[in-house]
Structure formats: structure tokens, C-alpha cells
Scaffold this active site. Structure first.
Site: not given
Length: 377
Positions: A274, A154, A128, A250, A105
Site C-alpha cells: 500500500h 485490495t 475494497y 492487490k 480507485s
């Protein structure tokens, strides 16, 4: 010996303070979607076939052109270091030991370079879409330089979901501690002793950005301000131009979005809500998996994220067209209970259960599970 993911969850709950366990285990609002992620697997039943020669069950498959030992991927999760200080390092090492990918992440406690050093090879990086495109370019460049094999974008975090357990426990930015919280921390001395030397934990990939050094509260605030609610398909197209290795999106739950993602040039789609932590009332991922698979029509690989607690769950997803499944919470239960060995044990349990489910259902290859292996009740 702990024999199931559910038993690891119980061990994690005993080890972690309530605010940390709820952060790991919880969802948004009423947690309807969180519960459905697991419960909706129950609406699927196996339709086993016999006399199919399952003397040699092959769990290995390919994903994004890489050979993997079984159809599992460790999902990206932020701040894993609050569970155990080794956090993402342990997750990545366990994944490497099991022969599967691990996705790091952006909000990891350890920087991407340190994780790549600890467990080189099949690592993916999650990103992100931020307001600051130079920050994104920097992260993409660092991931490429460190040898990450895929970029996972994401797209379901245009703003944070209302996670009421975190609010109630004071697990917010900045954190709010009260007497109840302090007493609960003291009731978990093993976690407390292990964490005290690491109380200056940070978000490793963002250190130095936004004028902040390594203060986790300041960096968390900075990251929240960077979340861009205006993201559009053009941003995904831009990232496709910035990243020349496999690109994964995602957070897809609708077949039309899946088709649009394919049109933007993605190599794989992760069907994800999520982990039930964003829009409460969104569908479970297993309930929409087949629609997404049909929509992409083989133009991209499809990965299921959400609700995997048994090897049989993985088999059900494969039967509905998934190439592989992601685990998040299950891996963190193992991390909490016993560090890297705990994660390795969780992966071994899922592998054993998948092997048994495939043999008893009459399937011999994970890469070619029969669609008629499951039926809806």
C-alpha cells in the site's frame, strides 16, 4: 525541462500545500516501509552483458492478455482531485496516450463512468471488500457496464494505517484546519486558485450510498465504516464468481498468501504494501518479489507496486520475475506539477530510462528479461 521523477517530486512539493503533499508523499508511522520501498532497489546491481545486439529494444509486452506499450500500470489512488481538479481523468488520459493500463480507485473523485468516457479501453477498477455486499455488487456491475477490463481487489486495508503526517496536518475525516494550515494554503496561491471552483469535490463512485448525497466528509466516513476487518479467502472466491473478466488481488507480501490467491482463481497478483501507508515495518515489495514469483510458479502474472522512481527499477523488477510494475506517487508528482502533460512526461521519462537500462544491460525485450540481469549486493 524536468528530467527525472525526483525532480517532478520537488516540483510537486513546491506547488502543493504541505497537507496535500504529505498526503500524496507520506506513509505510516516512522515511514520505515515507505523508505525501504525505494532504498531496497539499491541492494540490487545490474550484471550487464555485452555484444548482445540491442539495436532494437522492444518495451512492449502483454498483461492479462492485452498488449501494452511498456510494462507499467498507473496504480489506484483515492482523492486524486485534491492534487488537481481533473485528477483521475488526467491520469487515465495520460495512461491511454502512453498505451498502458490505468487502475481507478473506488475512492476516486470522479465516478468510474466519467473516467471510462474520458479514456476508454484499458481501464481496470479497484475494489475494497465492504460490509455491504450489495454496494460491492453495484460497483462491480457498473465497472462491467462501463467497459473496465479487470477488477483489482485490495486486501491489505482491514483498517487504516496510522499516517502521522496527515494527523499532524489535520488531513483527517473530518478535516481539522488551524492557523498554520490556513497560512500554508495562502502560501500556495496557484493551487488555491485552481481548487477554489472545485471545493465541493466528492467521492464520485459512492455518491448516493449510505443516505449521503455528495458531501465528501460524509462519504469518507461512510466508506471507513464499510471497511470489513473480517474479510477472508471466501470473499475472494465470491468475487471470482461475481466477475468473469481478469481478477487481480492487490496487497500480497507472503508466498503462502500468493499460493492461496491462485487457488481462489485470480489471474494476477500485485505485490504491494500500500505504498508504505499501512503496516510500517512490513517488507519492501522488491525484497519479497522473487519469493512470490516462485510461489505462483507461472499460474498467475505478478505485478510489483511500490518504490518505482527510475526505469532501471522497472528492469530490476522484470529480472526478478514481475510482468509489469505499478506507479502511484510518481504519477501524482507529474499530475501536481503540470496536470496531464506532467503525467505524460513522467511516463516518457520512465520509458526512456527503461530503454537505456535494457540496452546497456544487454536485454532487447521487456517480455524476456534475463534473470541474471541483476545480482544482490
Amino acid at each position: 525541462m524536468i528530467a527525472s521523477v525526483d525532480a517532478f517530486r520537488a516540483a510537486a512539493q513546491a506547488y502543493l500545500p504541505r497537507m496535500i503533499f504529505d498526503f500524496v508523499d507520506g506513509g505510516s508511522e516512522r515511514e520505515t516501509t515507505l523508505r525501504a520501498n525505494c532504498a531496497d532497489f539499491e541492494s540490487l546491481r545490474f550484471a550487464p552483458r555485452v555484444l548482445t545486439n540491442v539495436a532494437n529494444v522492444e518495451l512492449g509486452t502483454t498483461l492479462l492478455g492485452e498488449q501494452i506499450a511498456m510494462p507499467l500500470v498507473i496504480a489506484p489512488m483515492g482523492l486524486c482531485g485534491v492534487v488537481r481538479p481533473e485528477g483521475e481523468l488526467a491520469l487515465a488520459r495520460a495512461a491511454k496516450s502512453a498505451g498502458i493500463p490505468c487502475v481507478l480507485s473506488t475512492a476516486a473523485t470522479h465516478p468510474l463512468e466519467a473516467v471510462a468516457t474520458a479514456a476508454p479501453e484499458n481501464l481496470w477498477f479497484q475494489l475494497y471488500i465492504f460490509r455491504d455486499r450489495e454496494l460491492m455488487r453495484s460497483l462491480v456491475g457498473r465497472a462491467r457496464e462501463a467497459g473496465y477490463r479487470a477488477l483489482v481487489v485490495t486486501v491489505d486495508l482491514t483498517r487504516g494505517g496510522k499516517r502521522e503526517k496527515d494527523i499532524r496536518n489535520g488531513f483527517t475525516v473530518p478535516p481539522r484546519f488551524n492557523r498554520r494550515t490556513a497560512v500554508d494554503l495562502l502560501r500556495h496561491p496557484r493551487w488555491l486558485r485552481r481548487m477554489l471552483p472545485h471545493r465541493n469535490m466528492t467521492i464520485g463512485n459512492l455518491v448516493g450510498w449510505g443516505g449521503h448525497s455528495s458531501d465528501v466528509v460524509a462519504l469518507s466516513t461512510f466508506m471507513n465504516t464499510q471497511i470489513d476487518p473480517s474479510i477472508h479467502w471466501d470473499d475472494l472466491t465470491w468475487l471470482r464468481q461475481e466477475w468473469d473478466l481478469p481478477l487481480v488481488v492487490k496487497g500480497i507480501l507472503h508466498p503462502d498468501d500468493a499460493r492461496q490467491a491462485v487457488a481462489c482463481g485470480v489471474d494476477a497478483i500485485i505485490v504491494s504494501n500500500h505504498g508504505g501507508r499501512q503496516l510500517d515495518g512490513a517488507p519492501s515489495t522488491i525484497s519479497v518479489l522473487a519469493e512470490v514469483v516462485d510461489a505462483v510458479a507461472g499460474a498467475a502474472e505478478v505485478i510489483l507496486d511500490g518504490g518505482i522512481r527510475r526505469g532501471g527499477d522497472v528492469l530490476k523488477a522484470l529480472a526478478l520475475g514481475a510482468r509489469a510494475c505499478m506507479i502511484g506517487k510518481a504519477a501524482l508528482y507529474g499530475l501536481a506539477a503540470d496536470g496531464q502533460p506532467g503525467v505524460e512526461r513522467v511516463l516518457a521519462i520512465l520509458r526512456q530510462e527503461l530503454d537505456i537500462a535494457m540496452a546497456l544491460s544487454g536485454n532487447s525485450r521487456a517480455s524476456a528479461v534475463r534473470p541474471d540481469t541483476v545480482r544482490r549486493v
